[in-house]
Design a protein around this motif. Sequence first.
Motif, PDB file in Angstrom:
ATOM      1  N   UNK A  22     -20.762 -29.176  35.589  1.00  0.00           N
ATOM      2  CA  UNK A  22     -20.257 -28.124  34.686  1.00  0.00           C
ATOM      3  C   UNK A  22     -19.138 -27.311  35.332  1.00  0.00           C
ATOM      4  N   UNK A  23     -18.725 -27.707  36.547  1.00  0.00           N
ATOM      5  CA  UNK A  23     -17.658 -27.025  37.279  1.00  0.00           C
ATOM      6  C   UNK A  23     -17.925 -25.530  37.443  1.00  0.00           C
ATOM      7  N   UNK A  24     -19.170 -25.205  37.810  1.00  0.00           N
ATOM      8  CA  UNK A  24     -19.520 -23.802  38.040  1.00  0.00           C
ATOM      9  C   UNK A  24     -20.574 -23.713  39.134  1.00  0.00           C
ATOM     10  N   UNK A  35     -22.352 -15.685  38.023  1.00  0.00           N
ATOM     11  CA  UNK A  35     -21.797 -16.960  37.605  1.00  0.00           C
ATOM     12  C   UNK A  35     -20.321 -17.048  37.986  1.00  0.00           C
ATOM     13  N   UNK A  36     -19.940 -18.181  38.584  1.00  0.00           N
ATOM     14  CA  UNK A  36     -18.576 -18.385  39.066  1.00  0.00           C
ATOM     15  C   UNK A  36     -18.053 -19.727  38.557  1.00  0.00           C
ATOM     16  N   UNK A  37     -16.769 -19.775  38.215  1.00  0.00           N
ATOM     17  CA  UNK A  37     -16.131 -20.990  37.709  1.00  0.00           C
ATOM     18  C   UNK A  37     -15.350 -21.660  38.832  1.00  0.00           C
ATOM     19  N   UNK A  38     -15.428 -22.992  38.870  1.00  0.00           N
ATOM     20  CA  UNK A  38     -14.710 -23.734  39.904  1.00  0.00           C
ATOM     21  C   UNK A  38     -13.204 -23.559  39.746  1.00  0.00           C
ATOM     22  N   UNK A  39     -12.508 -23.405  40.871  1.00  0.00           N
ATOM     23  CA  UNK A  39     -11.057 -23.208  40.895  1.00  0.00           C
ATOM     24  C   UNK A  39     -10.410 -24.359  41.661  1.00  0.00           C
ATOM     25  N   UNK A  44     -11.848 -28.252  50.674  1.00  0.00           N
ATOM     26  CA  UNK A  44     -13.058 -27.453  50.506  1.00  0.00           C
ATOM     27  C   UNK A  44     -13.273 -27.136  49.039  1.00  0.00           C
ATOM     28  N   UNK A  45     -13.858 -25.953  48.765  1.00  0.00           N
ATOM     29  CA  UNK A  45     -14.129 -25.574  47.375  1.00  0.00           C
ATOM     30  C   UNK A  45     -13.932 -24.078  47.195  1.00  0.00           C
ATOM     31  N   UNK A  46     -13.650 -23.699  45.953  1.00  0.00           N
ATOM     32  CA  UNK A  46     -13.516 -22.287  45.576  1.00  0.00           C
ATOM     33  C   UNK A  46     -14.156 -22.116  44.200  1.00  0.00           C
ATOM     34  N   UNK A  47     -15.004 -21.089  44.075  1.00  0.00           N
ATOM     35  CA  UNK A  47     -15.562 -20.691  42.783  1.00  0.00           C
ATOM     36  C   UNK A  47     -15.294 -19.200  42.642  1.00  0.00           C
ATOM     37  N   UNK A  48     -14.864 -18.767  41.444  1.00  0.00           N
ATOM     38  CA  UNK A  48     -14.520 -17.353  41.268  1.00  0.00           C
ATOM     39  C   UNK A  48     -14.696 -16.928  39.820  1.00  0.00           C
ATOM     40  N   UNK A  49     -14.902 -15.617  39.627  1.00  0.00           N
ATOM     41  CA  UNK A  49     -14.886 -15.038  38.285  1.00  0.00           C
ATOM     42  C   UNK A  49     -13.933 -13.844  38.259  1.00  0.00           C
ATOM     43  N   UNK A  50     -13.035 -13.758  39.223  1.00  0.00           N
ATOM     44  CA  UNK A  50     -12.108 -12.627  39.326  1.00  0.00           C
ATOM     45  C   UNK A  50     -12.463 -11.766  40.522  1.00  0.00           C
ATOM     46  N   UNK A  51     -13.346 -10.766  40.337  1.00  0.00           N
ATOM     47  CA  UNK A  51     -13.682  -9.887  41.468  1.00  0.00           C
ATOM     48  C   UNK A  51     -14.599 -10.540  42.502  1.00  0.00           C
ATOM     49  N   UNK A  52     -15.291 -11.608  42.131  1.00  0.00           N
ATOM     50  CA  UNK A  52     -16.241 -12.264  43.034  1.00  0.00           C
ATOM     51  C   UNK A  52     -15.791 -13.704  43.283  1.00  0.00           C
TER      52      UNK A  52
END
Length: 76
Positions: A22-24, A35-39, A44-52
């Motif tokens: 689900x890329x999250x 909850x964070x969305x894959x970027x 490596x990897x990055x997941x973010x929702x803006x401030x987190x």
Amino acid sequence: MREVAYQCSRGETVQVRYHTAEERAELVREGQAISLKQQPSGSGFIYSNGPNTIRGKGNALTVEIGRMVPLQCQAR
């Protein structure tokens, strides 16, 4: 879904639930799930929702929450 526990700086522990299909991901810290969305990431990897944001490579994870000093973590 894959869940990984991390030991972080300042004695904190966090868990991350990776929902790769689900890329999250969900960051669980102090009993709260964020909850964070894959970027897109060069390596490596990055997941973010803006401030987190969580970013990592291998067993290392950096947790950025708002304006607080980032946590440096290692998978247990």
